[in-house]
Design a protein around this motif. Structure first.
Motif, PDB file in Angstrom:
ATOM      1  N   VAL A  23      -6.616   9.947  45.977  1.00 28.14           N
ATOM      2  CA  VAL A  23      -7.340   8.838  45.362  1.00 28.14           C
ATOM      3  C   VAL A  23      -7.237   7.594  46.241  1.00 28.14           C
ATOM      4  CG1 VAL A  23      -7.428   7.248  43.397  1.00 28.14           C
ATOM      5  CG2 VAL A  23      -7.065   9.691  43.013  1.00 28.14           C
ATOM      6  N   ASP A  24      -8.387   7.005  46.554  1.00 30.14           N
ATOM      7  CA  ASP A  24      -8.448   5.737  47.277  1.00 30.14           C
ATOM      8  C   ASP A  24      -8.818   4.656  46.267  1.00 30.14           C
ATOM      9  OD1 ASP A  24      -9.008   3.519  48.815  1.00 30.14           O
ATOM     10  OD2 ASP A  24     -10.115   4.621  50.363  1.00 30.14           O
ATOM     11  N   THR A  25      -7.836   3.901  45.828  1.00 29.59           N
ATOM     12  CA  THR A  25      -8.063   2.924  44.765  1.00 29.59           C
ATOM     13  C   THR A  25      -9.032   1.824  45.168  1.00 29.59           C
ATOM     14  OG1 THR A  25      -6.082   1.704  45.474  1.00 29.59           O
ATOM     15  CG2 THR A  25      -5.807   3.336  43.711  1.00 29.59           C
ATOM     16  N   THR A  26      -9.225   1.599  46.467  1.00 27.68           N
ATOM     17  CA  THR A  26     -10.165   0.561  46.905  1.00 27.68           C
ATOM     18  C   THR A  26     -11.618   0.985  46.684  1.00 27.68           C
ATOM     19  OG1 THR A  26     -10.291   1.358  49.200  1.00 27.68           O
ATOM     20  CG2 THR A  26      -8.513  -0.191  48.644  1.00 27.68           C
ATOM     21  N   LYS A  27     -11.847   2.298  46.515  1.00 31.76           N
ATOM     22  CA  LYS A  27     -13.203   2.813  46.303  1.00 31.76           C
ATOM     23  C   LYS A  27     -13.480   3.157  44.836  1.00 31.76           C
ATOM     24  CE  LYS A  27     -13.603   4.944  50.888  1.00 31.76           C
ATOM     25  NZ  LYS A  27     -13.832   6.238  51.607  1.00 31.76           N
ATOM     26  N   LEU A  28     -12.459   3.119  44.006  1.00 29.12           N
ATOM     27  CA  LEU A  28     -12.568   3.590  42.631  1.00 29.12           C
ATOM     28  C   LEU A  28     -13.331   2.593  41.768  1.00 29.12           C
ATOM     29  CD1 LEU A  28     -11.607   5.936  40.831  1.00 29.12           C
ATOM     30  CD2 LEU A  28      -9.563   4.594  40.324  1.00 29.12           C
ATOM     31  N   VAL A  29     -14.318   3.100  41.008  1.00 28.22           N
ATOM     32  CA  VAL A  29     -15.074   2.266  40.082  1.00 28.22           C
ATOM     33  C   VAL A  29     -15.042   2.909  38.701  1.00 28.22           C
ATOM     34  CG1 VAL A  29     -16.618   1.374  41.871  1.00 28.22           C
ATOM     35  CG2 VAL A  29     -17.259   3.442  40.605  1.00 28.22           C
ATOM     36  N   ALA A  30     -15.412   2.132  37.672  1.00 26.82           N
ATOM     37  CA  ALA A  30     -15.445   2.666  36.311  1.00 26.82           C
ATOM     38  C   ALA A  30     -16.525   3.737  36.201  1.00 26.82           C
ATOM     39  CB  ALA A  30     -15.710   1.542  35.309  1.00 26.82           C
ATOM     40  N   GLY A  31     -16.256   4.765  35.394  1.00 25.66           N
ATOM     41  CA  GLY A  31     -17.202   5.880  35.295  1.00 25.66           C
ATOM     42  C   GLY A  31     -17.495   6.336  33.890  1.00 25.66           C
ATOM     43  N   GLY A  32     -17.214   5.518  32.876  1.00 27.87           N
ATOM     44  CA  GLY A  32     -17.526   5.905  31.511  1.00 27.87           C
ATOM     45  C   GLY A  32     -16.438   6.752  30.881  1.00 27.87           C
ATOM     46  N   SER A  33     -16.814   7.579  29.922  1.00 30.58           N
ATOM     47  CA  SER A  33     -15.870   8.441  29.220  1.00 30.58           C
ATOM     48  C   SER A  33     -16.503   9.801  28.993  1.00 30.58           C
ATOM     49  CB  SER A  33     -15.453   7.810  27.884  1.00 30.58           C
ATOM     50  OG  SER A  33     -16.576   7.631  27.051  1.00 30.58           O
ATOM     51  N   ILE A  64     -11.390  18.842  25.496  1.00 29.07           N
ATOM     52  CA  ILE A  64     -10.596  19.516  24.479  1.00 29.07           C
ATOM     53  C   ILE A  64      -9.521  18.555  23.991  1.00 29.07           C
ATOM     54  CG2 ILE A  64      -9.001  21.406  24.024  1.00 29.07           C
ATOM     55  CD1 ILE A  64     -11.804  22.361  24.423  1.00 29.07           C
ATOM     56  N   GLY A  65      -9.466  18.328  22.684  1.00 30.09           N
ATOM     57  CA  GLY A  65      -8.452  17.453  22.116  1.00 30.09           C
ATOM     58  C   GLY A  65      -8.912  16.034  21.890  1.00 30.09           C
ATOM     59  N   GLY A  66     -10.100  15.632  22.354  1.00 28.54           N
ATOM     60  CA  GLY A  66     -10.563  14.263  22.144  1.00 28.54           C
ATOM     61  C   GLY A  66     -11.453  13.779  23.266  1.00 28.54           C
ATOM     62  N   SER A  67     -11.257  12.538  23.698  1.00 29.42           N
ATOM     63  CA  SER A  67     -12.049  11.980  24.781  1.00 29.42           C
ATOM     64  C   SER A  67     -11.132  11.404  25.849  1.00 29.42           C
ATOM     65  CB  SER A  67     -13.004  10.889  24.267  1.00 29.42           C
ATOM     66  OG  SER A  67     -12.254   9.797  23.769  1.00 29.42           O
ATOM     67  N   VAL A  68     -11.672  11.270  27.066  1.00 29.78           N
ATOM     68  CA  VAL A  68     -10.900  10.726  28.184  1.00 29.78           C
ATOM     69  C   VAL A  68     -11.735   9.679  28.899  1.00 29.78           C
ATOM     70  CG1 VAL A  68      -9.488  12.791  28.561  1.00 29.78           C
ATOM     71  CG2 VAL A  68     -11.702  12.608  29.691  1.00 29.78           C
ATOM     72  N   GLU A  69     -11.050   8.679  29.463  1.00 26.28           N
ATOM     73  CA  GLU A  69     -11.724   7.657  30.256  1.00 26.28           C
ATOM     74  C   GLU A  69     -11.841   8.134  31.699  1.00 26.28           C
ATOM     75  OE1 GLU A  69     -13.157   4.884  29.092  1.00 26.28           O
ATOM     76  OE2 GLU A  69     -12.619   5.733  27.126  1.00 26.28           O
ATOM     77  N   LEU A  70     -12.958   7.794  32.346  1.00 24.11           N
ATOM     78  CA  LEU A  70     -13.257   8.300  33.682  1.00 24.11           C
ATOM     79  C   LEU A  70     -13.421   7.168  34.684  1.00 24.11           C
ATOM     80  CD1 LEU A  70     -16.069  10.836  32.708  1.00 24.11           C
ATOM     81  CD2 LEU A  70     -13.628  11.317  32.948  1.00 24.11           C
ATOM     82  N   GLY A  71     -13.122   7.483  35.927  1.00 25.68           N
ATOM     83  CA  GLY A  71     -13.492   6.647  37.056  1.00 25.68           C
ATOM     84  C   GLY A  71     -14.403   7.446  37.968  1.00 25.68           C
ATOM     85  N   TRP A  72     -14.877   6.824  39.017  1.00 22.14           N
ATOM     86  CA  TRP A  72     -15.733   7.497  39.993  1.00 22.14           C
ATOM     87  C   TRP A  72     -15.332   7.028  41.383  1.00 22.14           C
ATOM     88  CZ3 TRP A  72     -18.984  11.411  40.534  1.00 22.14           C
ATOM     89  CH2 TRP A  72     -19.831  11.441  41.644  1.00 22.14           C
ATOM     90  N   MET A  73     -15.208   7.988  42.339  1.00 25.06           N
ATOM     91  CA  MET A  73     -14.826   7.653  43.708  1.00 25.06           C
ATOM     92  C   MET A  73     -15.762   8.328  44.686  1.00 25.06           C
ATOM     93  SD  MET A  73     -11.175   8.249  45.656  1.00 25.06           S
ATOM     94  CE  MET A  73     -11.598   9.841  46.389  1.00 25.06           C
ATOM     95  N   THR A 121     -15.386  12.540  40.031  1.00 24.82           N
ATOM     96  CA  THR A 121     -14.890  11.859  38.845  1.00 24.82           C
ATOM     97  C   THR A 121     -13.372  11.786  38.924  1.00 24.82           C
ATOM     98  OG1 THR A 121     -16.732  12.739  37.560  1.00 24.82           O
ATOM     99  CG2 THR A 121     -14.847  11.941  36.327  1.00 24.82           C
ATOM    100  N   VAL A 122     -12.787  10.710  38.397  1.00 23.23           N
ATOM    101  CA  VAL A 122     -11.332  10.517  38.455  1.00 23.23           C
ATOM    102  C   VAL A 122     -10.802  10.259  37.048  1.00 23.23           C
ATOM    103  CG1 VAL A 122      -9.447   9.147  39.427  1.00 23.23           C
ATOM    104  CG2 VAL A 122     -11.529   9.542  40.774  1.00 23.23           C
ATOM    105  N   THR A 123      -9.756  10.988  36.671  1.00 22.27           N
ATOM    106  CA  THR A 123      -9.093  10.757  35.385  1.00 22.27           C
ATOM    107  C   THR A 123      -7.695  11.345  35.428  1.00 22.27           C
ATOM    108  OG1 THR A 123      -9.458  10.841  32.983  1.00 22.27           O
ATOM    109  CG2 THR A 123      -9.782  12.895  34.205  1.00 22.27           C
ATOM    110  N   ASP A 124      -6.936  11.156  34.360  1.00 19.98           N
ATOM    111  CA  ASP A 124      -5.611  11.768  34.272  1.00 19.98           C
ATOM    112  C   ASP A 124      -5.757  13.284  34.170  1.00 19.98           C
ATOM    113  OD1 ASP A 124      -4.067   9.389  34.291  1.00 19.98           O
ATOM    114  OD2 ASP A 124      -4.536   9.058  32.177  1.00 19.98           O
TER     115      ASP A 124
END
Length: 404
Positions: A91-101, A105-114, A132-135
């Motif tokens: 992951v390059d945090t300097t390129k990471l932007v918000a990507g929605g949700s 399975i189990g619910g919803s997750v927040e996403l980034g985009w790189m 896409t980037v997430t936990d």
């Protein structure tokens, strides 16, 4: 090929991107505006086999390259867009932007985009595009170590995917190739969900669409409504699975017959999601997972609108059944009870979720437990008495029996 699904919990890693943007996006970019990248398939792609190992959660784990570096990945046709773990060194945090949700399975997750420059899997390479980037917790693979990537339908669907489970290898081929013969079934890339979909028949019910999900370690999953409409009279219990957003409890049964296109499968393990579960929420009838697919050599070719199955020698061997009623996960040198199955011997003798096991018949749990003969106890011969040592020093005998 048969894996002892009740030594460890078969885990799910399904993600369907909903393309919903955050309420207050920070430098966000919508899925429609993202660079798709340019794909190149080598002329000798047939020679570019990618070796993999099956995780304890039944997923295909392999090594590929992202931005020139080696990363670990899982092949996951149930993920709409390839997903990079937020904790990965890639992951390059300097390129990471918000990507929605997204729904998971189990619910919803927040996403980034790189955005990415280069990516390569076997004979396939991509320039440009992004991930896409997430936990991505380790429990999503059923092992102690997390992976860097889930390789999704966005990377796979333009080509034919030949998975040779018996040899633990796969390759990407030009769409339309038919490297082996077998039973065929319909397959398409869903325009609504951007994942692989097919059709199955269970009892009296035709189930459609069924997501074909190589990242789902279980066998076949159906909605509660689909199970009811199938009108089967077989005993059932409960099980637990884990997705990116957390755990989900479902029903569990073994059915005498399931049809997928021309293929008739015998003694198939089926999970039954509760009303309002993940499949129902995304408008699907259920999922066909790696626990089912691994009994065959499989060709997934949505471009040619077909899936092809070549049977392994033990394709119709009945799946292992839990005789303990305990589903457990490994925590270093101990086992944690993740679910006590309904109607099983463990439920009748007072076991609870969260109980910690340190010994089995006097033998201590070690880091090599998952691949050791010791792990077979939970699906052992009915009538056997297993002595389980809790980590607080308590000793509990458990008499194994068949209960579903």
């Amino acid at each position: 090929m048969r894996r002892a699904l009740f030594m460890l919990v078969p885990l799910l890693a399904v993600l369907i991107v909903s393309a919903r943007e955050p309420a207050k996006p920070v430098a966000s970019i919508s899925p429609a505006a993202r660079d798709r990248g340019v794909y190149y398939l080598a002329d000798d792609a047939e020679a570019h086999w990618v070796p993999f190992d099956l995780t304890p959660g039944n997923q295909m784990r392999f090594t590929m390259r992202l931005e020139g570096r080696a990363v670990t990945a899982i092949l996951d046709s149930g993920v709409s867009y390839t997903l990079l773990a937020k904790a990965s060194p890639a992951v390059d945090t300097t390129k990471l932007v918000a990507g929605g949700s997204a729904r998971a399975i189990g619910g919803s997750v927040e996403l980034g985009w790189m955005p990415t420059r280069t990516l390569a899997i076997g004979g396939l390479a991509r320039t440009g595009g992004g991930v896409t980037v997430t936990d991505l917790p380790a429990i999503a693979t059923g092992s102690a170590s997390a992976v860097d990537l889930l390789v999704g339908a966005d990377l796979l669907a333009g080509h034919a995917l030949d998975i040779d489970y018996a040899a633990h290898r796969f390759r990407l081929l030009p769409s339309g190739r038919l490297p082996f013969k077998g039973a065929t079934a319909p397959l398409r890339l869903s325009t609504e969900r951007s994942v692989y979909e097919s059709v199955a028949t269970l009892g009296r019910r035709r189930l459609t669409p069924m997501i074909v999900d190589t990242g789902d370690g279980s066998s076949v999953t159906v909605t509660a409504a689909g199970w009811k409409a199938a009108a089967l009279t077989v005993p059932s219990t409960t099980a637990i699975s884990f997705g990116l957003a957390g755990p989900a409890v479902s029903g569990l049964a073994i059915v005498p017959e399931l049809r997928v296109g021309e293929l008739t499968a015998r003694s198939t393990e089926v999970r039954i999601e509760p009303a309002g579960g993940f499949s129902q929420a995304i408008g699907a009838a259920g999922r066909i997972g790696s626990g089912f697919l691994q009994n065959y050599r499989v060709l997934l070719d949505p471009g040619a609108r077909r899936m092809v199955f070549s049977r392994s020698n033990d394709a119709d061997t009945p799946p292992l059944r839990s005789t303990s009623g305990l589903l457990v996960g490994i925590e270093k040198e101990r086992l944690k009870v993740l679910h006590v199955m309904r109607g099983g011997p463990a439920a009748a003798s007072g076991w609870k979720d969260g109980d910690l096991i340190c010994t089995i018949d006097g033998t201590r749990i070690t880091t090599s437990y998952a691949t050791s003969p010791l792990a077979s106890w939970s699906a052992g011969e009915p009538g056997r008495i297993v002595t389980l040592g809790l980590c607080d020093g308590t000793i509990r005998p458990l008499t194994l029996r068949r209960f579903y």
